[in-house]
Design an enzyme around this catalytic site. Structure first.
Site, PDB file in Angstrom:
ATOM      1  N   PHE A 136      87.482  31.458  20.061  1.00 22.30           N
ATOM      2  CA  PHE A 136      86.373  31.238  20.604  1.00 22.30           C
ATOM      3  C   PHE A 136      86.035  32.421  21.465  1.00 22.30           C
ATOM      4  O   PHE A 136      87.027  32.987  21.906  1.00 22.30           O
ATOM      5  CB  PHE A 136      86.451  30.117  21.614  1.00 22.30           C
ATOM      6  N   GLN A 185      75.097  29.638  33.143  1.00 20.03           N
ATOM      7  CA  GLN A 185      75.351  30.232  31.846  1.00 20.03           C
ATOM      8  C   GLN A 185      74.200  29.727  30.963  1.00 20.03           C
ATOM      9  O   GLN A 185      73.779  29.134  30.804  1.00 20.03           O
ATOM     10  CB  GLN A 185      76.611  29.665  31.276  1.00 20.03           C
ATOM     11  N   HIS A 231      73.468  30.014  27.054  1.00 17.48           N
ATOM     12  CA  HIS A 231      74.252  30.139  25.670  1.00 17.48           C
ATOM     13  C   HIS A 231      73.264  30.838  24.728  1.00 17.48           C
ATOM     14  O   HIS A 231      71.978  30.657  24.809  1.00 17.48           O
ATOM     15  CB  HIS A 231      74.451  28.737  25.346  1.00 17.48           C
ATOM     16  N   LEU A 277      71.383  23.032  21.201  1.00 20.58           N
ATOM     17  CA  LEU A 277      72.767  23.853  21.160  1.00 20.58           C
ATOM     18  C   LEU A 277      73.129  24.061  19.773  1.00 20.58           C
ATOM     19  O   LEU A 277      73.601  22.950  19.094  1.00 20.58           O
ATOM     20  CB  LEU A 277      73.831  23.717  21.870  1.00 20.58           C
ATOM     21  N   GLU A 324      79.097  27.457  19.383  1.00 22.28           N
ATOM     22  CA  GLU A 324      79.828  28.621  19.234  1.00 22.28           C
ATOM     23  C   GLU A 324      81.025  28.637  18.228  1.00 22.28           C
ATOM     24  O   GLU A 324      80.990  29.753  17.443  1.00 22.28           O
ATOM     25  CB  GLU A 324      80.456  29.053  20.486  1.00 22.28           C
ATOM     26  N   ARG A 374      79.793  34.422  26.498  1.00 19.65           N
ATOM     27  CA  ARG A 374      78.436  34.201  26.398  1.00 19.65           C
ATOM     28  C   ARG A 374      77.454  34.960  27.132  1.00 19.65           C
ATOM     29  O   ARG A 374      76.339  34.986  26.645  1.00 19.65           O
ATOM     30  CB  ARG A 374      78.356  32.707  26.866  1.00 19.65           C
ATOM     31  N   HIS A 420      72.712  26.303  29.824  1.00 18.34           N
ATOM     32  CA  HIS A 420      73.708  25.564  29.244  1.00 18.34           C
ATOM     33  C   HIS A 420      74.757  25.023  30.232  1.00 18.34           C
ATOM     34  O   HIS A 420      75.050  23.855  30.184  1.00 18.34           O
ATOM     35  CB  HIS A 420      74.473  26.888  28.309  1.00 18.34           C
ATOM     36  N   ARG A 470      81.759  30.979  32.751  1.00 19.46           N
ATOM     37  CA  ARG A 470      82.816  30.107  32.058  1.00 19.46           C
ATOM     38  C   ARG A 470      82.964  30.349  30.607  1.00 19.46           C
ATOM     39  O   ARG A 470      82.019  31.049  29.902  1.00 19.46           O
ATOM     40  CB  ARG A 470      82.269  28.664  31.985  1.00 19.46           C
TER      41      ARG A 470
HETATM   42  C1  LIG Z   1      75.158  21.042  24.004  1.00 17.27           C
HETATM   43  C2  LIG Z   1      76.638  21.465  24.866  1.00 17.27           C
HETATM   44  C3  LIG Z   1      77.852  21.752  24.309  1.00 17.27           C
HETATM   45  C4  LIG Z   1      79.072  21.943  24.882  1.00 17.27           C
HETATM   46  N1  LIG Z   1      80.194  22.427  23.864  1.00 17.27           N
HETATM   47  C5  LIG Z   1      81.118  22.563  24.878  1.00 17.27           C
HETATM   48  C6  LIG Z   1      82.291  23.031  24.188  1.00 17.27           C
HETATM   49  O1  LIG Z   1      82.523  22.982  23.063  1.00 17.27           O
HETATM   50  N2  LIG Z   1      83.522  23.096  24.837  1.00 17.27           N
HETATM   51  C7  LIG Z   1      83.615  22.844  26.262  1.00 17.27           C
HETATM   52  O2  LIG Z   1      84.686  23.043  26.664  1.00 17.27           O
HETATM   53  N3  LIG Z   1      82.493  22.578  27.013  1.00 17.27           N
HETATM   54  C8  LIG Z   1      81.363  22.504  26.317  1.00 17.27           C
HETATM   55  N4  LIG Z   1      80.276  22.153  26.872  1.00 17.27           N
HETATM   56  C9  LIG Z   1      80.310  21.876  28.459  1.00 17.27           C
HETATM   57  C10 LIG Z   1      80.878  20.557  28.706  1.00 17.27           C
HETATM   58  O3  LIG Z   1      80.352  19.697  27.843  1.00 17.27           O
HETATM   59  C11 LIG Z   1      80.583  19.945  30.023  1.00 17.27           C
HETATM   60  O4  LIG Z   1      80.965  20.686  30.899  1.00 17.27           O
HETATM   61  C12 LIG Z   1      81.484  18.689  30.318  1.00 17.27           C
HETATM   62  O5  LIG Z   1      81.249  17.641  29.337  1.00 17.27           O
HETATM   63  C13 LIG Z   1      80.857  17.972  31.424  1.00 17.27           C
HETATM   64  O6  LIG Z   1      81.500  16.850  31.768  1.00 17.27           O
HETATM   65  P1  LIG Z   1      81.262  15.915  33.195  1.00 17.27           P
HETATM   66  O7  LIG Z   1      82.241  14.655  32.966  1.00 17.27           O
HETATM   67  O8  LIG Z   1      81.355  16.793  34.331  1.00 17.27           O
HETATM   68  O9  LIG Z   1      79.785  15.565  32.848  1.00 17.27           O
HETATM   69  P2  LIG Z   1      78.754  14.838  31.837  1.00 17.27           P
HETATM   70  O10 LIG Z   1      79.559  14.474  30.492  1.00 17.27           O
HETATM   71  O11 LIG Z   1      77.581  15.499  31.669  1.00 17.27           O
HETATM   72  O12 LIG Z   1      78.813  13.418  32.610  1.00 17.27           O
HETATM   73  C14 LIG Z   1      77.880  13.190  33.697  1.00 17.27           C
HETATM   74  C15 LIG Z   1      78.019  11.711  33.911  1.00 17.27           C
HETATM   75  O13 LIG Z   1      77.073  11.586  35.143  1.00 17.27           O
HETATM   76  C16 LIG Z   1      76.127  10.454  35.107  1.00 17.27           C
HETATM   77  N5  LIG Z   1      75.461  10.583  36.173  1.00 17.27           N
HETATM   78  C17 LIG Z   1      74.693  11.841  36.408  1.00 17.27           C
HETATM   79  N6  LIG Z   1      73.899  11.527  37.570  1.00 17.27           N
HETATM   80  C18 LIG Z   1      74.084  10.140  37.908  1.00 17.27           C
HETATM   81  C19 LIG Z   1      73.741   9.479  38.883  1.00 17.27           C
HETATM   82  N7  LIG Z   1      72.798   9.856  40.001  1.00 17.27           N
HETATM   83  N8  LIG Z   1      73.948   8.314  39.059  1.00 17.27           N
HETATM   84  C20 LIG Z   1      75.032   7.709  38.143  1.00 17.27           C
HETATM   85  N9  LIG Z   1      75.521   8.421  37.312  1.00 17.27           N
HETATM   86  C21 LIG Z   1      74.892   9.620  37.023  1.00 17.27           C
HETATM   87  C22 LIG Z   1      75.827  10.562  33.825  1.00 17.27           C
HETATM   88  O14 LIG Z   1      75.414   9.447  33.501  1.00 17.27           O
HETATM   89  C23 LIG Z   1      76.981  11.080  33.003  1.00 17.27           C
HETATM   90  O15 LIG Z   1      77.704   9.949  32.653  1.00 17.27           O
HETATM   91  C24 LIG Z   1      79.033  21.910  26.287  1.00 17.27           C
HETATM   92  C25 LIG Z   1      77.931  21.534  26.732  1.00 17.27           C
HETATM   93  C26 LIG Z   1      76.789  21.393  26.268  1.00 17.27           C
HETATM   94  C27 LIG Z   1      75.399  21.115  26.937  1.00 17.27           C
END
Ligand SMILES: Cc1cc2nc3c(=O)[nH]c(=O)nc-3n(C[C@H](O)[C@H](O)[C@H](O)COP(=O)(O)OP(=O)(O)OC[C@H]3O[C@@H](n4cnc5c(N)ncnc54)[C@H](O)[C@@H]3O)c2cc1C
Ligand code: HEM
Ligand code: SF4
Ligand code: F3S
Ligand code: FES
Lengths: 235, 577, 124, 124
Positions: free
Chosen positions: B123, B236, B238, B248, B251, B282, B348, B390
């Site tokens: 990666f 970031q 992407h 997306l 990668e 990235r 991203h 990142r």
């Molecule tokens: C398309 C894409 C591909 C990616 N691919 C990779 C990868 O291959 N490898 C990698 O390491 N990372 C990747 N990332 C990054 C990674 O997915 C995220 O950084 C990570 O999943 C974030 O997880 P999280 O638990 O912080 O938030 P999230 O999974 O975004 O969850 C946020 C949660 O908060 C809740 N929420 C938000 N606001 C409120 C509110 N006001 N009230 C109640 N609930 C709320 C939402 O409902 C959700 O449940 C990718 C990101 C994207 C966008």
């Protein structure tokens, strides 16, 4: 890319105002490459703010936006309108209760999922590192892990329409996913649970689930394998 | 207390906002300890954005080639352009293996090597194949597996609840107030410990890979509560966003060997990062793309370049990258086996967020003073693990590992502390927000305001930034904030009022976007994802420090007193790939 | 056994399997039956003597009885599975079930009588 | 909340699989209905030659021959689709269920044409 005029008929239901759902027609101008979700956004943002629907990832992975378009269950976000021409008829998923407009109550769907013990059950001591699982063993369940729990399959299954007690294809597929996982020890339990007239036996191999599944999972095939396993286990 | 109020009043040991990888992992940890844990999420847990992650989760398992924790640490530090805090990274790489093995034991269907171990692939920015993956649906299977484990351990779920205000007093967290999206109505959650795991804030941009739910609610809540945000200017982009949609294309495509080419069919990365080519980090690839586009070498002179998978062959594409194939086909009608796919940089990942220490406790100043009972993890937090940029696959690992760590510390905290008393009139702030949107006489609608914000952010706060553009952006934001005050919503119903939800989210977008612009304006250097054409060099002498930003009396106040934690053996060097 | 979704408290594996086994048996017997009774004897109207004349072999009653039994089982079990799809209340199910059982027993009795009569007529 | 679907969702597009199921089900129900009648009718044999023949005259009429042709079709559809179901259940037939359906219907149709010719030639 060009702008085209389309006619969108949406089944509306506003709790407290409508005694029952009613059709509403919108005439909108959209890009011909639009998806169903783009069209809904256009209507919601530009024409009628009261329209309600679910969406999040808009890249066909979160499972929020399953709905019925021209008689078929699709994910709104991945479905281009040109698949249906310029006349769209959009309804909520069948078989579930409507909360508002295109938003249905999926609690029963998730409740059923819970019933089949949807988690790996391991009775042996855990290894220090990972379990060894061959690519062939993984292959057995690989496709079933694609399921995004969008409920399109369960909503399309005629067995679930007259009587919502049926576990439904999504929950059964999840049961398959764990029963056939080489690391799992909980098969007996799960097979017992799905061995019920409202469990795996209410599947009459109608195949609507497979038609509806946006992830093209061969659901019916996996349910068949599950049934044989249940038979093997119970007789 | 009226009956209605009682029904809407919940007393729970640990309340976790967000059902992504971070939130669920924390909830699982708390629930396993026997305390009550509730997860509040505005979407069903499996709909969280973590499920969208495709490529993989980083851990130096060394299953397919040599690797080490030190290498992982160094790559992450270098990737961050030295802005990351190295104590955080140390803890991170040390816990990463455990996190992955735990996931495997929970049942995650990782792709396997021929001898049955977890497979790994290369990666961007990682010096060894370190990304553990499951086809190209890694985030999806991790999220679903965690959700299943939470069901098993009886985590309470409040699905489709949107948090509107934090209940904070005297630097002690007491709970929060949330709106029940399904039925309507405000609920009070009284808690010993609260975790903010609300994910990223990419929705401020027009072209973004982020889900509709990623509106940075967590950072806005913290800002509202009078607490600071950290490093918000680092966002970031992407390099492989699907043209126009921003969706997306993982990668993993490049990990498997895809090319990026310009109008002349050149693999232009050779002029920008000859050694790593397409697998440079990235920020580097995105800038290269944008430069090609700006200099007229986009396809047909337009604003995109091509991602070419054709030489990988049908079998590899369909086997290893099925999701990418489907996305290109469904959204652009492009058959990736036969044609190259149009791509452009897409907003991203949010490196910045809620400042916290290595125990995931939220801090309120450059000295690290802790808010008691308030925690944060995942993309919404800024620990800072990713610094100015990142590395791919580090964020899932971040969310999961620090989610778990947060769970551990929250459990400890709950064991030692009772319920702090609720502030008087806890509902007022949230109620005020809703009343205003419902009762207002204004003629403004929220959609055009959001559209204008997003379009302008994409234009001015993208891969390249400069002072003039940013000043204009600031003015735009001010104007939009003003217009927002006159917004009323069409829908006055209680149940599933999408109109109301979106309007509330817009308030958040407008709020933290200002912080992003102010931070970016102040930071007169280029580092990681933050690149200023008017200050194209990194300046460690002045800017090797974190940005903290508060909103005070309607103005953004910046503070640069928080230094970066740097170990002697990992001193800043020039970053070359 | 504790199944905590809306269960019927009845496993269905045996019924399912038997439905399929009986189907395969029926496939053979039914086609055979049609060939013998509906196609052979071309040009001849079906009447009492014709029918009775076919009943003399020793395997006649056995085959007929097997056919009767599988067809009734398969058919009624089929109806039962249809009814189960559309009724969720316990009491309705009980009612339908007893009804089907009665029909089955009565028809089995009646059919068996016919077979015996035919056979004994011819044998006599 | 509002519950819309009650029995069958007639607004849902019917794919091949759902047609196969609906027709199979209707055919099965028709057949068990017919079987019950059939058992009663044949039972008249036990009342002696006259009774039976008088019934048979009725059943040999052209109208009933036509109905018999229909019955033959219903049986063939149910039987062959039944085989398809068994293949789906036991032999990975899901992977080609549409092709299977077409094959089964074609076979059923061929046999139906043949059988109908035989049945009708009794009358003509
Ligand atoms: C398309 C894409 C591909 C990616 N691919 C990779 C990868 O291959 N490898 C990698 O390491 N990372 C990747 N990332 C990054 C990674 O997915 C995220 O950084 C990570 O999943 C974030 O997880 P999280 O638990 O912080 O938030 P999230 O999974 O975004 O969850 C946020 C949660 O908060 C809740 N929420 C938000 N606001 C409120 C509110 N006001 N009230 C109640 N609930 C709320 C939402 O409902 C959700 O449940 C990718 C990101 C994207 C966008
Ligand atoms: C000739 C060979 C036959 C075959 C191969 C066959 C096959 C099948 C199969 C496999 C099923 C199960 C369908 C399911 O569970 O989804 C079934 C159901 C049924 N069969 Fe038959 N069958 C045959 C003859 C008959 C006969 C003679 C009758 C009538 C007496 C009959 C009546 C039924 C009924 C009522 C059902 C239930 C329908 C349903 O569940 O949808 N079948 N058949
Ligand atoms: S099996 Fe397919 S249709 Fe059913 S819930 Fe999963 S993804 Fe959706
Ligand atoms: S549609 Fe329903 S009946 Fe079975 S094959 Fe699919 S679950
Ligand atoms: S919005 Fe996520 S699947 Fe459609």
């Amino acid at each position: 890319m060009a702008m085209i005029d389309i006619r969108v008929k949406i089944l509306r239901y506003q709790p407290g105002q409508d005694a029952k759902p009613r059709w509403q027609v919108f005439a909108v101008k959209v890009e011909d490459e639009s998806t169903i979700l783009d069209v809904l956004n256009e209507i919601h943002w530009q024409h009628d703010g009261t329209l309600a629907y679910r969406r999040s990832c808009r890249s066909s992975i979160c499972g929020s936006c399953a709905m019925k378009v021209n008689g078929r269950n699709v994910l709104a976000c991945e479905t281009p309108i040109h698949r249906f021409g310029t006349k769209l008829k959009i309804e909520p998923l069948s078989g579930f209760e409507i909360i508002k407009d295109l938003v249905v109550d999926l609690d029963p769907f998730f409740e059923k999922l819970k019933r089949i013990k949807p988690y790996l059950i391991v009775d042996r001591p855990m290894p220090d590192k990972e379990f060894v699982q061959s690519p062939q063993q993984l292959e057995q369940i690989g496709e079933s892990t694609l399921c995004i729990l969008c409920a399109a399959c369960s909503a399309a299954c005629p067995s679930s329409w007259p009587n919502s007690d049926y576990l439904g294809p999504a929950a059964l597929l999840k049961a398959y996913r764990f029963v056939f996982d080489s690391r799992d020890d909980g098969a007996d339990d799960r097979l017992e649970i799905v061995n019920d007239k409202n469990g795996v036996w209410r599947c009459h191999t109608i195949f609507n689930c497979m038609e509806a599944c946006p992830k093209k999972i061969k659901i019916t095939e996996y349910l068949s394998r599950l049934k044989l396993k249940v038979v093997e286990n119970s007789l | 207390m009226k009956i209605e109020e009682a029904r809407n009043h919940h007393t729970i040991d640990a309340v976790i906002v967000g059902a992504g990888l971070a939130g669920l992992r924390a909830a699982l940890e708390v629930a396993k300890s026997g305390l009550s844990a509730a997860v509040i999420s505005k979407v069903y847990p499996t709909r969280s954005h973590s499920g969208g992650a495709q490529g993989g989760i980083a851990a130096a398992l060394a299953n397919v080639s040599e690797d080490s924790l030190e290498a992982h640490m160094f790559d992450t530090i270098k990737g961050s352009d030295y802005l990351a805090d190295q104590d955080i990274i140390e803890r991170f790489v040390n816990e990463a293996l455990k996190t992955v093995y735990e996931f495997e034991h929970m049942g995650v269907p990782f792709s396997r090597t021929a001898d049955g171990r977890i497979n790994q692939r290369p990666f961007g920015g990682h010096s060894a194949p370190r990304a553990c993956f499951a086809q190209d649906i890694t985030g999806h299977v991790l999220l679903h597996t965690l959700y299943e484990q939470c069901l098993r351990h009886n985590v309470l779920f409040f699905n489709e609840f949107q948090v509107l205000s934090l209940l904070l007093q005297d630097d002690v967290s007491r709970g929060l107030v949330a709106w029940d999206i399904r039925a309507g109505g405000l609920h009070i959650f009284h808690a010993r410990a609260v975790l903010l795991a609300t994910g990223g804030y990419g929705r401020a941009w027009k072209v973004t890979s982020n889900a509709h739910a990623n509106t940075g609610d967590g950072v806005a809540l913290v800002l509202d509560a009078g607490l600071p945000l950290e490093d918000m200017e680092f966002v970031q982009f992407h390099p492989t966003g699907l043209y126009k949609h921003g969706i997306l294309l993982s990668e993993a495509a490049r990990g498997e060997g895809a090319y990026i080419v310009n109008d002349k069919n050149e693999r232009f990365m050779k002029t920008y990062a000859a050694a790593k080519m397409e697998l440079a980090p990235r920020d580097v690839v995105s800038r290269a793309e944008q430069t090609e586009i700006n200099e007229g070498r986009g396809i047909g002179g337009r604003d995109y370049v091509y991602l070419d998978l054709r030489h990988l062959g049908q079998q590899k594409i369909l086997e290893r990258l099925p999701q990418i194939y489907d996305l290109a086909l469904n959204y652009l009608k492009v058959d990736a086996i036969k044609e190259p796919v149009p791509i452009q940089p897409t907003a991203h990942y949010s490196m910045g967020g809620i400042p916290a220490n290595v125990r995931t406790e939220v801090i309120k100043d450059g000295k690290g003073t802790v808010i008691r009972g308030l925690y944060t993890a995942g993309e919404t937090s800024c620990l800072s693990l990713h610094g100015a940029n990142r590395l791919g696959t580090n964020s899932l690992q971040d969310a999961a590992t620090f989610g778990r760590i947060a769970g551990i510390h929250m459990t400890e905290f709950c064991r030692e502390n009772g319920f702090a008393e609720l502030p008087a009139k806890p509902l007022d702030v949230a109620q005020g927000k809703i009343d205003r949107l419902w009762s207002g006489q204004g003629k403004e609608r929220h959609a055009p305001i959001r559209e204008m914000l997003q379009v302008n952010m994409t234009q001015t706060m993208g891969v390249f930034r400069n002072q003039d553009e940013m000043l204009k952006m600031l003015a735009v934001i001010k104007e939009l904030q003003e217009r927002y005050r006159r917004v009323t919503v069409d829908d006055r119903g209680a149940a599933f009022n999408l109109d109301l939800i979106e309007a509330l989210e817009l308030e958040n977008l407008l709020s933290f976007s200002e912080v992003i612009v102010e931070g970016a304006l102040a930071r007169k250097e280029s580092r990681g994802a933050h690149f200023r054409s008017d200050f194209p060099k990194r300046n460690d002498g002045e800017w090797l420090r974190h940005t903290l930003a508060w909103r005070r009396n309607g103005k953004i106040v910046l503070d640069f007193s928080k230094g970066v934690v740097i170990y002697p053996q990992y001193q800043p060097q020039e970053r070359k790939y | 056994m504790n199944k905590d979704f809306k269960q019927t408290s009845r496993s269905g594996s045996l019924a399912w399997l038997l439905q399929r086994i009986s189907a395969v048996i029926l496939f053979i017997l039914l086609l055979l039956h049609f060939v013998t009774y509906h196609f052979l004897g071309k040009g001849q109207a079906v009447d009492y003597h014709w029918v009775v004349s076919k009943a003399g072999n020793w395997w006649f009653p056995l085959l007929q009885f097997a056919f009767l039994l599988t067809a009734l089982y398969h058919g009624l079990n089929g109806v039962w599975s249809v009814l189960e799809d559309y009724t969720s209340s316990r009491s309705w199910r009980l009612l339908w079930y007893s009804l089907l059982l009665t029909v089955g027993v009565v028809l089995l009795f009646v059919g068996t009588l016919t077979i015996i009569k035919l056979y004994t007529l011819q044998a006599a | 909340m509002y519950k819309r679907t009650r029995f069958y969702d007639f607004t849902y597009y019917n794919f091949i699989g759902s047609w196969a199921w609906i027709l199979h089900r209707l055919a099965g129900l028709a057949l068990i209905f017919y079987l019950c009648l059939h058992i009663w009718v044949i039972h008249t044999l036990t009342y002696g030659e006259e009774t039976f023949n008088s019934v048979m005259v009725f059943l040999n009429s052209p109208l009933f021959k036509l109905l018999e042709v229909g019955l033959w079709g219903v049986i063939l559809f149910h039987a062959f689709n039944g085989v398809r179901i068994v293949i789906v259940d036991f032999f990975k037939g899901s992977l080609a269920h549409k092709k299977l359906f077409v094959i089964m219907v074609a076979m059923a149709f061929a046999l139906w044409a043949l059988g109908s010719y035989l049945i009708l030639s009794h009358v003509l």
